[in-house]
Design a protein around this motif. Structure first.
Motif, mmCIF file in Angstrom:
data_model
loop_
_atom_site.group_PDB
_atom_site.id
_atom_site.type_symbol
_atom_site.label_atom_id
_atom_site.label_comp_id
_atom_site.label_asym_id
_atom_site.label_seq_id
_atom_site.Cartn_x
_atom_site.Cartn_y
_atom_site.Cartn_z
ATOM 1 N N GLN A 51 16.785 -2.090 -5.746
ATOM 2 C CA GLN A 51 15.912 -3.106 -5.158
ATOM 3 C C GLN A 51 14.682 -2.460 -4.536
ATOM 4 N N VAL A 52 13.532 -3.007 -4.878
ATOM 5 C CA VAL A 52 12.275 -2.618 -4.253
ATOM 6 C C VAL A 52 11.702 -3.856 -3.576
ATOM 7 N N THR A 53 11.449 -3.741 -2.297
ATOM 8 C CA THR A 53 10.878 -4.846 -1.540
ATOM 9 C C THR A 53 9.601 -4.373 -0.868
ATOM 10 N N VAL A 54 8.515 -5.073 -1.140
ATOM 11 C CA VAL A 54 7.219 -4.715 -0.582
ATOM 12 C C VAL A 54 6.783 -5.818 0.369
ATOM 13 N N SER A 55 6.628 -5.460 1.626
ATOM 14 C CA SER A 55 6.236 -6.441 2.628
ATOM 15 C C SER A 55 4.721 -6.460 2.782
ATOM 16 N N SER A 56 4.205 -7.622 3.128
ATOM 17 C CA SER A 56 2.740 -7.752 3.279
ATOM 18 C C SER A 56 2.301 -7.463 4.693
ATOM 19 N N THR B 138 2.828 3.729 -6.547
ATOM 20 C CA THR B 138 1.904 3.840 -5.430
ATOM 21 C C THR B 138 1.126 2.535 -5.276
ATOM 22 N N SER B 139 0.419 2.406 -4.177
ATOM 23 C CA SER B 139 -0.374 1.205 -3.907
ATOM 24 C C SER B 139 0.446 -0.056 -4.169
ATOM 25 N N LEU B 140 1.637 -0.061 -3.669
ATOM 26 C CA LEU B 140 2.551 -1.164 -3.935
ATOM 27 C C LEU B 140 2.044 -2.470 -3.342
ATOM 28 N N LEU C 117 2.519 2.009 -19.738
ATOM 29 C CA LEU C 117 2.700 1.147 -18.582
ATOM 30 C C LEU C 117 1.968 -0.159 -18.827
ATOM 31 N N VAL C 118 2.547 -1.232 -18.386
ATOM 32 C CA VAL C 118 1.889 -2.519 -18.551
ATOM 33 C C VAL C 118 0.657 -2.584 -17.650
ATOM 34 N N ASP C 119 -0.245 -3.466 -17.995
ATOM 35 C CA ASP C 119 -1.529 -3.515 -17.295
ATOM 36 C C ASP C 119 -1.389 -3.767 -15.796
ATOM 37 N N SER C 120 -0.406 -4.561 -15.423
ATOM 38 C CA SER C 120 -0.275 -4.930 -14.015
ATOM 39 C C SER C 120 0.075 -3.749 -13.111
ATOM 40 N N VAL C 121 0.564 -2.665 -13.686
ATOM 41 C CA VAL C 121 0.928 -1.499 -12.872
ATOM 42 C C VAL C 121 0.141 -0.254 -13.264
ATOM 43 N N LYS C 122 -0.623 -0.357 -14.321
ATOM 44 C CA LYS C 122 -1.386 0.805 -14.784
ATOM 45 C C LYS C 122 -2.358 1.256 -13.693
ATOM 46 N N GLY C 123 -2.419 2.563 -13.504
ATOM 47 C CA GLY C 123 -3.265 3.100 -12.442
ATOM 48 C C GLY C 123 -2.568 3.208 -11.100
ATOM 49 N N ARG C 124 -1.422 2.546 -10.978
ATOM 50 C CA ARG C 124 -0.644 2.619 -9.725
ATOM 51 C C ARG C 124 0.710 3.279 -9.942
ATOM 52 N N PHE C 125 1.288 3.079 -11.095
ATOM 53 C CA PHE C 125 2.608 3.638 -11.405
ATOM 54 C C PHE C 125 2.463 4.769 -12.420
ATOM 55 N N THR C 126 3.386 5.690 -12.374
ATOM 56 C CA THR C 126 3.441 6.791 -13.333
ATOM 57 C C THR C 126 4.880 6.971 -13.780
ATOM 58 N N ILE C 127 5.054 7.169 -15.071
ATOM 59 C CA ILE C 127 6.380 7.443 -15.620
ATOM 60 C C ILE C 127 6.448 8.912 -16.017
ATOM 61 N N SER C 128 7.558 9.540 -15.724
ATOM 62 C CA SER C 128 7.765 10.933 -16.125
ATOM 63 C C SER C 128 9.252 11.163 -16.329
ATOM 64 N N GLY D 166 0.792 -1.217 0.000
ATOM 65 C CA GLY D 166 0.000 0.000 0.000
ATOM 66 C C GLY D 166 0.826 1.269 0.000
ATOM 67 N N GLY D 167 2.108 1.126 0.234
ATOM 68 C CA GLY D 167 2.983 2.291 0.283
ATOM 69 C C GLY D 167 3.431 2.757 -1.087
ATOM 70 N N SER D 168 4.304 3.751 -1.077
ATOM 71 C CA SER D 168 4.766 4.372 -2.316
ATOM 72 C C SER D 168 6.275 4.523 -2.313
ATOM 73 N N LEU D 169 6.828 4.512 -3.505
ATOM 74 C CA LEU D 169 8.236 4.828 -3.722
ATOM 75 C C LEU D 169 8.354 5.558 -5.044
ATOM 76 N N LYS D 170 9.375 6.378 -5.154
ATOM 77 C CA LYS D 170 9.645 7.056 -6.418
ATOM 78 C C LYS D 170 11.068 6.745 -6.836
ATOM 79 N N LEU D 171 11.202 6.042 -7.928
ATOM 80 C CA LEU D 171 12.511 5.705 -8.448
ATOM 81 C C LEU D 171 12.981 6.806 -9.398
ATOM 82 N N ALA D 172 14.275 7.024 -9.397
ATOM 83 C CA ALA D 172 14.882 7.987 -10.298
ATOM 84 C C ALA D 172 15.944 7.304 -11.139
#
Length: 122
Positions: free
Chosen positions: A117-122, A83-85, A59-70, A14-20
């Protein structure tokens, strides 16, 4: 062109990260940028892309609506806002640069970052 990906980390579901993805050694605005990820035990997969101007993104369907590219060409940087990881988003994320249009075909890309590395815990 050298690419440096950063911004990964450990986050709860449910959290967010911004990769650069910061580019150096070339004219960043000459390149499309693709984002890929590789989860443990799986092949690397395309997440999305952005053309040099930023006007065309995908964006691929699995991340569409949650991820944004800029991107910000003045800063030689592309971004992947996540977002909504979900735990399924856990992976090493890579950025890559291509002088043509972005693609899901890895071999098309001329330059790659080292991954973050991105790690999302449940």
């Amino acid at each position: 062109v050298q690419l440096q990906a950063s911004g990964g980390g450990l986050v709860q579901a449910g959290g967010s990260l911004k990769l650069a993805c910061v580019a150096s050694g070339g004219t960043f605005s000459d390149y499309s940028v693709g984002w890929f990820r590789q989860a443990p035990g799986k092949e690397r997969e395309f997440v999305g892309g952005i053309v040099w101007s930023g006007i065309d993104t995908y964006l691929v369907d699995s991340v569409k609506g949650r991820f944004t590219i800029s991107r910000d060409n003045a800063k030689n940087t592309a971004y992947l806002q996540m977002t909504s990881l979900k735990p399924d988003d856990t992976a090493v994320y890579y950025c890559a640069a291509d002088p043509g249009h972005y693609s899901d075909y890895e071999d098309q890309y001329d330059y790659w970052g080292q991954g973050t590395q991105v790690t999302v815990s449940s």
